[in-house]
Design an enzyme around this catalytic site. Structure first.
Site, PDB file in Angstrom:
ATOM      1  N   GLY A 195       0.906  -1.259  -0.026  1.00 39.44           N
ATOM      2  CA  GLY A 195      -0.016   0.109   0.040  1.00 39.44           C
ATOM      3  C   GLY A 195       0.780   1.290   0.153  1.00 39.44           C
ATOM      4  N   HIS A 196       1.747   1.128   0.772  1.00 40.86           N
ATOM      5  CA  HIS A 196       2.858   2.420   0.875  1.00 40.86           C
ATOM      6  C   HIS A 196       4.262   1.876  -0.034  1.00 40.86           C
ATOM      7  CE1 HIS A 196       5.296   5.883   1.565  1.00 40.86           C
ATOM      8  NE2 HIS A 196       4.463   6.050   2.741  1.00 40.86           N
ATOM      9  N   HIS A 250      -1.410  10.150  -2.240  1.00 45.11           N
ATOM     10  CA  HIS A 250      -0.393  10.546  -0.915  1.00 45.11           C
ATOM     11  C   HIS A 250       1.067  10.596  -1.659  1.00 45.11           C
ATOM     12  CE1 HIS A 250       2.290   9.468   2.169  1.00 45.11           C
ATOM     13  NE2 HIS A 250       1.267   9.789   3.095  1.00 45.11           N
ATOM     14  N   GLU A 274      -2.708  13.921   2.488  1.00 45.19           N
ATOM     15  CA  GLU A 274      -1.073  14.220   2.464  1.00 45.19           C
ATOM     16  C   GLU A 274      -0.514  14.098   0.917  1.00 45.19           C
ATOM     17  OE1 GLU A 274       0.569  12.617   6.626  1.00 45.19           O
ATOM     18  OE2 GLU A 274       0.041  11.117   5.321  1.00 45.19           O
ATOM     19  N   GLU A 303       4.844  18.064   2.427  1.00 49.05           N
ATOM     20  CA  GLU A 303       5.567  17.326   3.489  1.00 49.05           C
ATOM     21  C   GLU A 303       7.057  16.989   3.004  1.00 49.05           C
ATOM     22  OE1 GLU A 303       3.983  13.222   4.265  1.00 49.05           O
ATOM     23  OE2 GLU A 303       5.649  12.612   5.081  1.00 49.05           O
ATOM     24  N   CYS A 327       9.068  14.606   3.659  1.00 51.46           N
ATOM     25  CA  CYS A 327       9.352  13.537   2.990  1.00 51.46           C
ATOM     26  C   CYS A 327       8.942  13.427   1.280  1.00 51.46           C
ATOM     27  CB  CYS A 327       8.581  12.438   3.723  1.00 51.46           C
ATOM     28  SG  CYS A 327       9.331  11.771   5.300  1.00 51.46           S
ATOM     29  N   CYS A 377       8.259  10.151  10.423  1.00 51.65           N
ATOM     30  CA  CYS A 377       8.746   9.891   9.295  1.00 51.65           C
ATOM     31  C   CYS A 377      10.008  10.690   8.740  1.00 51.65           C
ATOM     32  CB  CYS A 377       7.845   9.454   7.999  1.00 51.65           C
ATOM     33  SG  CYS A 377       6.768  11.063   7.703  1.00 51.65           S
ATOM     34  N   CYS A 378       9.666  11.994   8.832  1.00 47.89           N
ATOM     35  CA  CYS A 378      10.698  13.032   8.124  1.00 47.89           C
ATOM     36  C   CYS A 378      11.879  13.108   8.665  1.00 47.89           C
ATOM     37  CB  CYS A 378       9.720  14.648   8.260  1.00 47.89           C
ATOM     38  SG  CYS A 378       8.142  14.381   7.368  1.00 47.89           S
TER      39      CYS A 378
END
Lengths: 647, 647
Positions: free
Chosen positions: A184-185, A259, A311, A327, A329, A410-411
């Site tokens: 999914g990611h 995303h 996002e 974002e 990231c 995450c960043c």
């Protein structure tokens, strides 16, 4: 469908020594502040010890352990790996070895490797690829394993991850007996290609290609696994697979969608797959998406994804400044993708965007001091309701500031690994051409068929446009030195060994083809005027406004330099704009100053709305000072604007 | 603390006959289209028959029956009541009687009256005043009971609601044995005051006062009841009681705060309580909040509450146009509050805002045809991601359009009751002064001590500023006729029986004090130029922009008249602006036309960002046409803007 090609070569960070200048300073801060600060947070939140958790532990609590903790640890280990390549640090290495030992000890006999689904929900493995981030975590650990092995030669993490990759390869794939799943990611595609490059094992490349190819096919895997979980696939919490770029096969996609981080990781991984498999159909799709992204959906800072709700992306020319998500990231992922695209389709259209994202959208994500981080990167900031806390602080007007950590952090480690590895983005090379993308003091080594080449640079870039390059060779060698002429540069000159030389500019690079001798010098002079940048007329948010840019740096105005109510500051079209280096600011950074008008209706009576006939405009002449956007919010809290009204 | 006063009197809708003009047309559409359309939706969704549900029914399903269904039915019944006052309709009355019969039959022996907590969760009554809307539902039913009784003389609903009010009064109050609760969503305060006015029972007024007084006191009732439910009060889903104006006692509040509809209902109810109890401490607080709202937190349309996150207020001067929430119900509630404030503190500062909200912020909520509704009312609209569907349609750029219904359909029946009752907003009176607030063809009757007075009006208002009033009396009577001179009006003239008269303007009303004879005429000529409205310099969203207003009407530009990319249309400061009535549009409405500039960089190469030096501006002269904001989105979908760039 397939061509006989291999991507250009990058050099590992170990062959790049960015001794000074912009990236030298940022790497020093990254090594001494950011990487240790992130480790402290990993410790504090239990991530560093998550692998030691057992089901009986008190800390075993879903609210504490996230499903994607491994990725945070993975990115930190990857950052440590890159950092060790350029700067040995036994203490840091010892710390990393301890974490790696715990990870390896947590691997299950069948090769499975995931702290959450080993400790917390062991019976839920592989049941929800759409949402539960197992393959995403695996990808980050693979990237860290490759980096750590390259840095140290130690195989513990690499061996664990190849075993895990084998485990995943046994489970997922086109064969009848395998599951036809994919993440999914996206992220594992990047990790598998790095494992392939590190080990030479082509199964890892094939699995990355499988994940790219299967994505969005019918019957839809996310529907199938949802039904198996007893759920109605139509009740997917995000409602549409656009969110994860799985609404249709990637080769049929034409726009940057969903995303933003997922999107750019997928595109970057697909570019790597395209390069190593020679699959030009993927490259064709990626070019279309690249064009859409950079001509319709990218902030001037290299920020991606305006919307908080997903996002990510919305639609063309929808680039609100104050509510921009952008974002950190996502800009980092854009750097990855841009470099991957260049390496299969050498053109400065990619590396110009890479540079834009590097100096602006990504570096805004970390404080000058190195210990605080932005997740979202708006281009205008006023007293503000925190977009991450929908239901809190609604009535507390405050300024947006970098934070030490996030629930979903995450960043920070993504920034750490990018900065530690920025040396790998300085150049690409084929057998006969050495492309220089980034200008920064230091040296980078590359191995050409004729022997090792070292390119030394001296420059004040990005604050000045003069770069002196020296070629270092053991023996004379014939190759093309291709120097990027940035898209922002209106004119340049090249001198080789002191003599002005005509340079053939091909796809954005000035090519100097000759037999090079040790000590040959190239002086590149890039004109670097202050530019007033206008946005496309369809970008409604920037109508009547300009942004200031000089070289690759996008500037902004802050309240601390210019007072509040920046919306009332108008930069006249004819105003003279001056570029300087302010040595008192952040160790010496470029600033832009000029004359402006502050328009304030002087007769304002205090009401909210007034007929203009009762007002008398007062246009106060003021001088303004703009600083690099990436450095905003490092001094007193206050307003910030990139796009300024033009008069 | 208390003064000896009573609020001014309103007249019921039955004494106002708005035979033509703006409100005549809107009331006709409301009666023939909106009220029937809403009933169909109440039927379709099961609301109309919710009272007939029994626990065994198949349709008994939490997903189908909302906790606040009764309020939707209540507002519809209230609308029917007002409508019947001015226009008998046996069929509609029969329909309403049937619904009322079902409601009355659903009342429990102890007086409790709520469909959801009778049928669906009978053991959950009164357990969560903070979130579960029981008192809110009760308030709406009380308002409907008062209206329906006034309209028809039928007591079924009124008797049921007084029994329910008695039940609530037995349960909640200051006494030791009662619960010290109050509603999370204010509304019952308004309903109780209407019951008091209808029945003369002072307990209902006292209970309304109790709910106002107890709100925000410590220990906090919402904490207490949460603890009783076994919940941690700190885990309130909205985190802060600012959301429901219960963060501190109302008398200590100074700013418009939280959910905008809750806020304005509370303030309106508190104003009514203040009026009937003579409590000036409440009025003092309400004046502060009014000032904050109207000088810092109100859209030029009379819209309230910029934020989607809390459906409400953020902080001063935070008035984004494109993302404005500005819920229709909030503007309606502002109309209520403004009228209540005037009636205890007669000043046009309230009725000017009432008029602004009536003609703009509220009426934008319903389509010209009457069957479609807006919930949020942005002041700028572009292809758009639906703000109500955070997780859907993210990649589908579409235009915002009115809908037939909503999952939470508070706005449609609220509009219906407001429009049906607009006659009650035309005037207020004391024993010796008759204040005329609204100008519209028709007549309004009021009972003064000296006898009945009827004021007839002839006018093309709001499209023209000339109003002819005729006083109708059975016998000569001495009183002041006070005519509102709107804040938008730069000059006026009054003639009484044909002779120009000097008028004493007190608190925004031109007072004509004399002994009036039957047939006396007053001609009021209000200058009504087109105004360019500027917003306060702190409203960053409107810097360098103007809105067009003429009379009480705020105008907007739509794509259907002006082409797309309205952000590139600039209205020069010197442009001549012309007001006309376009008889081909919506039955004849005011339009504003003028010359403008469309600024388009002609040399735009297609990229997203360009240095301005390579662009050549092309300023095309164009003419623009603006229509009333409330009528936008009634033709082809497209862009819309209220605030236009000024050149």
């Amino acid at each position: 469908m397939t061509a006989n090609w291999e991507p250009l070569h990058s050099v590992p960070a170990s062959q790049a020594s960015l001794t000074g200048g912009y990236w030298g300073a940022r790497q020093r801060i990254n090594r001494t502040v950011t990487i240790p600060a992130i480790y402290q947070q990993l410790e504090r939140t239990g991530r560093a010890s998550a692998w030691m958790l057992r089901e009986s532990d008190e800390r075993h609590d879903h609210r504490i352990v996230h499903k994607f903790w491994d990725s945070d640890l993975g990115k930190w280990l990857e950052a440590v790996g890159y950092s060790l390549m350029s700067q040995p640090d036994p203490e840091l290495e010892r710390l990393a070895d301890g974490v790696i030992q715990a990870i390896a000890a947590g691997q299950l006999p069948d090769g499975y490797l995931n702290s959450y689904f080993t400790v917390i929900e062991p019976d839920q493995k592989w049941r929800n690829l759409r949402d539960w981030h197992e393959l995403y975590n695996a990808g980050h650990l693979m990237e860290s394993a490759a980096a750590y092995y390259q840095a140290t030669g130690k195989r513990v993490l690499l061996d664990a991850l190849t075993r895990y990759a084998d485990h995943i390869d046994e489970r997922f794939g086109a064969e009848e007996h395998k599951r036809h799943g994919y993440p999914g990611h996206p992220e594992i595609e990047l990790g598998l290609v790095k494992l392939y490059r590190t080990t030479g094992e082509r199964r890892y490349l094939n699995l990355a290609k499988y994940f790219v190819d299967e994505r969005g096919q019918s019957p839809h895997y996310f529907d199938i696994e949802a039904t198996e979980r007893g759920e109605d696939p139509r009740k997917f919490w995000f409602k549409t697979y656009h969110y994860c770029q799985a609404h249709k096969p990637l080769r049929e996609q034409t726009t940057a969608t969903g995303h933003a981080v997922r999107a750019a990781y997928l595109y970057a991984g697909a570019a790597d797959v395209s390069g190593h498999t020679g699959d030009s159909t993927l490259l064709d799709a990626l070019r279309l998406i690249w064009d859409d992204l950079t001509s319709k959906q990218m902030y001037v800072t290299g920020g991606l994804g305006p919307a908080h709700a997903n996002e990510g992306f919305t639609f063309g020319y929808d680039l609100p400044n104050e509510s921009a998500y952008a974002e950190t990231c996502a800009s980092i992922a854009l750097v990855f993708w841009a470099k991957s695209m260049f390496d299969i389709d050498p053109d400065s259209r990619y590396t110009d965007v890479m540079e834009r994202a590097l100096y602006n959208g990504t570096m805004a994500g970390v404080s000058y001091e190195g210990g605080h981080f932005f997740y979202a990167n708006p281009l205008t900031s006023y007293p503000y309701v925190n977009p991450h806390a929908h239901f809190s602080g609604i009535n507390t007007a405050k300024h947006y500031r970098r934070e030490e950590w996030f629930d979903c952090p995450c960043c920070p480690p993504n920034l750490a690994r990018m900065v530690a590895n920025v040396g790998a983005y300085v150049l690409s090379h084929s057998a006969d051409t050495l492309y220089v993308h980034l200008y920064n003091p230091g040296s980078v080594r590359a191995s050409l068929p004729g022997g090792q080449v070292r390119i030394e640079q001296q420059t004040d870039y990005p604050w000045a446009g003069d770069i002196q390059l020296t070629v270092r060779l053991d023996q004379p060698a014939a190759f093309s030195l291709a120097l990027r002429i940035p898209d922002w540069c209106p004119g340049f000159q090249v001198r080789v060994n002191g003599s002005t030389t005509g340079a053939d500019v091909q796809r954005g690079y000035a090519r100097l083809t000759r037999t090079w001798n040790d000590g040959d010098t190239v002086e590149l002079a890039l004109a670097m005027p202050v530019e007033r940048i206008a946005a496309h007329p369809k970008v409604r948010h920037n109508a009547g406004m300009i942004a200031l840019q000089r070289g690759p740096i996008v500037y902004c105005l802050e309240e601390v330099d210019n007072g509040a109510e920046l919306a009332n500051v108008v930069i006249p079209r004819g105003a003279v704009l001056r570029a300087d280096v302010d040595n008192a600011l952040f160790g010496g950074v470029g600033v832009i100053t000029g004359d402006a008008i502050r328009s304030v209706p002087a007769a304002w009576s205090g009401g909210l709305y007034q007929p203009q006939r009762v007002l008398r405009d007062e246009n106060q002449p003021v001088t303004f000072k703009a600083i690099p956007y990436s450095l905003w919010a490092n001094r007193q809290p206050g307003e910030m604007r990139v796009w300024m009204r033009e008069g």
